[in-house]
Design a protein around this motif. Structure first.
Motif, mmCIF file in Angstrom:
data_model
loop_
_atom_site.group_PDB
_atom_site.id
_atom_site.type_symbol
_atom_site.label_atom_id
_atom_site.label_comp_id
_atom_site.label_asym_id
_atom_site.label_seq_id
_atom_site.Cartn_x
_atom_site.Cartn_y
_atom_site.Cartn_z
ATOM 1 N N VAL A 93 1.028 -1.371 0.079
ATOM 2 C CA VAL A 93 -0.042 0.239 0.007
ATOM 3 C C VAL A 93 0.839 1.345 -0.024
ATOM 4 O O VAL A 93 1.894 1.021 0.193
ATOM 5 N N ASP A 94 0.291 2.369 0.169
ATOM 6 C CA ASP A 94 0.976 3.688 -0.216
ATOM 7 C C ASP A 94 1.785 3.872 1.075
ATOM 8 O O ASP A 94 2.962 4.572 0.990
ATOM 9 N N GLY A 95 1.155 3.626 2.152
ATOM 10 C CA GLY A 95 1.767 3.949 3.333
ATOM 11 C C GLY A 95 1.075 3.462 4.672
ATOM 12 O O GLY A 95 0.148 2.792 4.657
ATOM 13 N N TYR A 96 1.606 3.616 5.838
ATOM 14 C CA TYR A 96 1.066 3.278 7.146
ATOM 15 C C TYR A 96 -0.369 3.648 7.454
ATOM 16 O O TYR A 96 -1.137 2.699 7.683
ATOM 17 N N ASP A 97 -0.843 4.718 7.095
ATOM 18 C CA ASP A 97 -2.147 5.268 7.171
ATOM 19 C C ASP A 97 -3.262 4.323 6.249
ATOM 20 O O ASP A 97 -4.186 3.794 7.041
ATOM 21 N N ARG A 98 -2.787 3.844 5.199
ATOM 22 C CA ARG A 98 -3.672 3.044 4.455
ATOM 23 C C ARG A 98 -3.555 1.600 4.961
ATOM 24 O O ARG A 98 -4.747 0.955 4.945
ATOM 25 N N ALA A 99 -2.564 1.097 5.493
ATOM 26 C CA ALA A 99 -2.392 -0.333 6.200
ATOM 27 C C ALA A 99 -3.299 -0.123 7.569
ATOM 28 O O ALA A 99 -4.256 -1.284 7.547
ATOM 29 N N VAL A 100 -3.339 0.654 8.018
ATOM 30 C CA VAL A 100 -4.027 0.798 9.284
ATOM 31 C C VAL A 100 -5.438 0.917 8.920
ATOM 32 O O VAL A 100 -6.615 0.227 9.404
ATOM 33 N N GLU A 101 -5.966 1.739 7.997
ATOM 34 C CA GLU A 101 -7.348 1.772 7.449
ATOM 35 C C GLU A 101 -7.869 0.279 7.074
ATOM 36 O O GLU A 101 -9.012 -0.142 7.555
ATOM 37 N N LEU A 102 -6.938 -0.415 6.380
ATOM 38 C CA LEU A 102 -7.566 -1.598 5.894
ATOM 39 C C LEU A 102 -7.708 -2.641 6.777
ATOM 40 O O LEU A 102 -8.500 -3.528 6.863
ATOM 41 N N ALA A 103 -6.669 -2.675 7.797
ATOM 42 C CA ALA A 103 -6.671 -3.523 9.019
ATOM 43 C C ALA A 103 -7.911 -3.444 9.809
ATOM 44 O O ALA A 103 -8.733 -4.043 10.185
ATOM 45 N N GLY A 104 -8.200 -1.904 9.918
ATOM 46 C CA GLY A 104 -9.621 -1.661 10.593
ATOM 47 C C GLY A 104 -10.887 -2.195 9.879
ATOM 48 O O GLY A 104 -11.796 -2.828 10.444
ATOM 49 N N GLU A 105 -10.622 -2.312 8.592
ATOM 50 C CA GLU A 105 -12.043 -2.729 7.880
ATOM 51 C C GLU A 105 -12.016 -4.252 8.000
ATOM 52 O O GLU A 105 -13.095 -4.731 8.213
ATOM 53 N N LEU A 106 -10.807 -4.871 7.957
ATOM 54 C CA LEU A 106 -10.783 -6.453 8.044
ATOM 55 C C LEU A 106 -11.226 -6.787 9.559
ATOM 56 O O LEU A 106 -11.839 -7.900 9.635
ATOM 57 N N SER A 107 -10.896 -5.931 10.665
ATOM 58 C CA SER A 107 -11.361 -6.205 11.742
ATOM 59 C C SER A 107 -12.838 -6.119 12.241
ATOM 60 O O SER A 107 -13.416 -6.717 13.141
ATOM 61 N N ALA A 108 -13.495 -5.559 11.325
ATOM 62 C CA ALA A 108 -14.980 -5.314 11.022
ATOM 63 C C ALA A 108 -15.795 -6.729 10.353
ATOM 64 O O ALA A 108 -16.785 -6.630 10.664
ATOM 65 N N ALA A 109 -14.968 -7.572 10.224
ATOM 66 C CA ALA A 109 -15.612 -8.607 9.682
ATOM 67 C C ALA A 109 -16.786 -9.251 10.807
ATOM 68 O O ALA A 109 -16.664 -9.184 11.815
ATOM 69 N N PRO A 110 -17.858 -9.766 10.044
ATOM 70 C CA PRO A 110 -19.168 -10.187 10.996
ATOM 71 C C PRO A 110 -18.692 -11.320 11.585
ATOM 72 O O PRO A 110 -18.216 -12.331 11.136
ATOM 73 N N GLY A 111 -19.475 -11.528 12.885
ATOM 74 C CA GLY A 111 -19.188 -12.559 13.541
ATOM 75 C C GLY A 111 -20.537 -12.992 14.459
ATOM 76 O O GLY A 111 -21.505 -12.873 13.442
ATOM 77 N N ALA A 112 -20.623 -13.252 15.649
ATOM 78 C CA ALA A 112 -21.934 -13.749 16.043
ATOM 79 C C ALA A 112 -22.823 -12.633 16.197
ATOM 80 O O ALA A 112 -22.535 -11.497 16.193
ATOM 81 N N GLY A 113 -24.032 -13.075 15.789
ATOM 82 C CA GLY A 113 -25.301 -12.158 15.664
ATOM 83 C C GLY A 113 -25.198 -11.067 14.595
ATOM 84 O O GLY A 113 -25.781 -10.093 14.559
ATOM 85 N N GLY A 114 -24.143 -11.688 13.554
ATOM 86 C CA GLY A 114 -24.059 -10.664 12.284
ATOM 87 C C GLY A 114 -23.264 -9.218 12.781
ATOM 88 O O GLY A 114 -23.467 -8.517 11.852
ATOM 89 N N LYS A 115 -22.711 -9.207 14.080
ATOM 90 C CA LYS A 115 -22.248 -8.169 14.274
ATOM 91 C C LYS A 115 -20.815 -8.006 14.137
ATOM 92 O O LYS A 115 -19.980 -9.022 14.019
ATOM 93 N N PRO A 116 -19.953 -6.941 13.721
ATOM 94 C CA PRO A 116 -18.375 -7.353 13.745
ATOM 95 C C PRO A 116 -17.885 -7.489 14.984
ATOM 96 O O PRO A 116 -18.318 -7.450 15.974
ATOM 97 N N ILE A 117 -16.728 -8.458 14.542
ATOM 98 C CA ILE A 117 -16.171 -8.953 15.710
ATOM 99 C C ILE A 117 -15.087 -7.941 16.456
ATOM 100 O O ILE A 117 -15.185 -8.033 17.672
ATOM 101 N N HIS A 118 -14.783 -6.934 15.919
ATOM 102 C CA HIS A 118 -13.972 -5.958 16.510
ATOM 103 C C HIS A 118 -12.605 -6.571 17.039
ATOM 104 O O HIS A 118 -12.149 -6.266 18.174
ATOM 105 N N GLU A 119 -11.944 -7.658 16.078
ATOM 106 C CA GLU A 119 -10.956 -8.171 16.845
ATOM 107 C C GLU A 119 -9.456 -7.258 16.560
ATOM 108 O O GLU A 119 -9.473 -6.434 15.728
ATOM 109 N N TRP A 120 -8.617 -7.645 17.306
ATOM 110 C CA TRP A 120 -7.442 -6.966 17.251
ATOM 111 C C TRP A 120 -6.434 -7.593 16.373
ATOM 112 O O TRP A 120 -6.238 -8.825 15.999
#
Lengths: 135, 381
Positions: A93-120
């Motif tokens: 990616v272009d830089g650190y900010d974009r990497a953090v942005e994408l990791a944040g999106e990935l952490s929002a993968a849906p889990g129990a109850g269809g709600k985001p897992i918010h995993e680290w």
């Protein structure tokens, strides 16, 4: 462009907000989660930011050289503190900010109850083999 | 220029060079040089006898190289001593390459790669992509394998069983990119079956065809695993199944039973059932009994426990399972399935989750996790 490693942990990361083991989800929730992960990788492929992604089995062992003969293999003695990596994705990616942005999106993968897992997720920059030419 | 023709001729040309005394790696280089020459010359001036043309050119390339080599005298002596090439009675050229490529001194993965290269005529890049390793890694693996067999001559007939194991390994390595290794393994096994008359070769060919015929139905559109009982049987390739069953019956009629024929018989009984419910589990158990007798493999005993669970009920399956080592691959998955059918969803859910943790691939892990989730969700309602 810079490469970053996104690490997903079985164990060793701080607890997720929506921390329910997968076998306690419904089959539909599992399907939604897997679809999210696939779509995420597909989207990064289209933006030219995907490099590689692999999942790892939860079984692991410590091995070290211990003199002549076979090296010892053990699951401990640090089993209770051992980090366990579940899988990784490498992005370019272009830089650190974009990497953090994408990791944040990935952490929002849906889990129990269809709600985001918010995993680290862990974000680690790659050390490049060659210095960048700046002049 | 007909690329398929060139690919089918290459192994034979390579074999002739090796039989005349060229070592494997040098012969392969010479054949590659001859192929480049063919691509240059043939479009304008196609030869009447393409194979003869390739042999002549490759042999000349080999001699050029050998003369330039420091070991010139030794190699030329070798050529002098070699009887002039003639027909090898009862043995196809390519067949000898099979035995060389499956030589016991090679590791199974090297043997598979070398077979694809020398007998299948695939490029190193294609083989590397099919195995998901870098091309340089695969090039090293193949050249190491070539060095290992470079001193081996064709005078000792190899072991058919080893060749079959290598072909089955190729078949099971799956596919990616532009090469489907399962289809490639079937093509090579057909070639082998045409060259030698052996019921186990026929058994392996039948087994591959019967497995391959069901491939389209084994995964859902999202790549998820679809178990046999839930597969859409309308998507099975009935022509391929019929061919596999025909080949198997001819092999069985010769009354020289082996492992691959028995496995193919199980596959044929699955393929023959119009619905999962009509599967002849009693006969399948009998074939597993044969397989236990032939191989005494714990994995076969595990499969037999599943079949017994269908034929005589889950209790019988669980009893058979109790005699086995619980560290066997897929033991927990089998136990989970049998406990669920025996009306114990709690134990089944726990075992499915355990099986998912031990699953060897993603598709299986996701499938088993979903099974655990299904039972756990059902119990909460």
């Amino acid at each position: 462009m810079a490469k970053y490693l996104l690490l997903k942990h079985y164990r060793g990361a701080p607890a997720a907000v929506n921390d329910v083991p997968m076998d306690q989800w419904t089959p539909e929730e599992i399907s939604a989660h897997l679809q999210f992960m696939r779509d995420f990788a597909d989207r990064l492929e289209k933006t030219g930011e995907f490099v590689d992604g692999q999942a790892l089995a939860p079984e692991g062992a410590w091995v070290r050289y211990d003199g002549e003969g076979r090296p010892p293999v053990t699951d401990g003695p640090f089993a209770e503190t051992k980090d366990l990596i579940a899988g990784w994705m490498i992005i370019d990616v272009d830089g650190y900010d974009r990497a953090v942005e994408l990791a944040g999106e990935l952490s929002a993968a849906p889990g129990a109850g269809g709600k985001p897992i918010h995993e680290w997720l862990e974000v680690r920059p790659f050390l490049a083999a060659h210095p960048t030419v700046t002049d | 220029m007909d690329e398929a023709l060139v690919r089918s001729l290459t192994p034979g040309v390579l074999t002739i060079l090796v039989r005349r005394g060229a070592d494997f790696a040098a012969a392969e280089d010479a054949v590659q040089d001859a192929l480049i020459e063919a691509f240059r010359v043939w479009p304008a001036d196609p030869p009447r006898d393409p194979k003869g043309w390739l042999v002549t050119v490759a042999w000349r390339k080999f001699l050029d190289q050998a003369r330039a080599d420091s070991a010139r005298r030794r190699r030329e002596d070798l050529v002098e001593d070699e009887p002039p090439p003639g027909p090898a009675p009862g043995l196809d050229d390519t067949l000898q390459l099979y035995f060389l490529c499956a030589h016991p001194s090679l590791t199974p993965s090297s043997a598979a790669a070398l077979t694809l290269r020398a007998v299948g005529g695939l490029t190193t890049r294609q083989i590397a992509r099919a195995h998901l390793v870098p091309e340089a890694t695969m090039a090293q693996r193949i050249s190491r394998a070539k060095r290992t067999v470079s001193g081996v001559r064709f005078d000792r007939p190899g072991d058919v069983a080893t060749v079959l194991r290598v072909l089955y390994l190729v078949f099971n390595e799956g596919y990616s990119g532009d090469v489907d290794l399962a289809a490639e393994a079937i093509r090579l096994t057909r070639q082998l079956a045409a060259a030698i008359d052996h019921p186990e070769v026929a058994g392996l060919l039948a087994l591959m065809l019967l497995h391959h015929a069901r491939r389209a139905s084994r995964t859902g559109p999202d790549g998820s695993l679809v178990p046999l009982a839930e597969q859409d049987r309308g998507r099975w390739d009935t022509r391929m199944i019929a061919e596999g069953i025909g080949i198997l019956q001819a092999a069985l009629a010769r009354d020289r039973l082996g492992e691959f024929q028995a496995q193919a018989a199980v596959a044929a009984l699955h393929a023959d059932a119009p619905t999962a419910g009509e599967t002849d589990w009693v006969q399948i158990v009998e074939w597993y009994d044969e397989l236990v007798r032939l191989t005494d493999s714990p994995v076969v005993r595990l499969n037999r426990a599943v079949a017994l669970g269908e034929a005589d009920g889950p209790r019988a399956g669980l009893a058979a399972l109790a005699a086995l080592d619980d560290s066997l691959p897929r033991y927990a998955a089998v136990a989970a399935y049998l406990h669920e059918r025996d009306g114990d969803p709690e134990t089944a859910a726990r075992l499915y989750a355990e099986a998912a943790r031990k699953a060897p691939n993603l598709a299986e892990r996701d499938y088993l996790t979903r099974q655990a989730a299904r039972l756990n969700a059902g119990r909460r309602r």
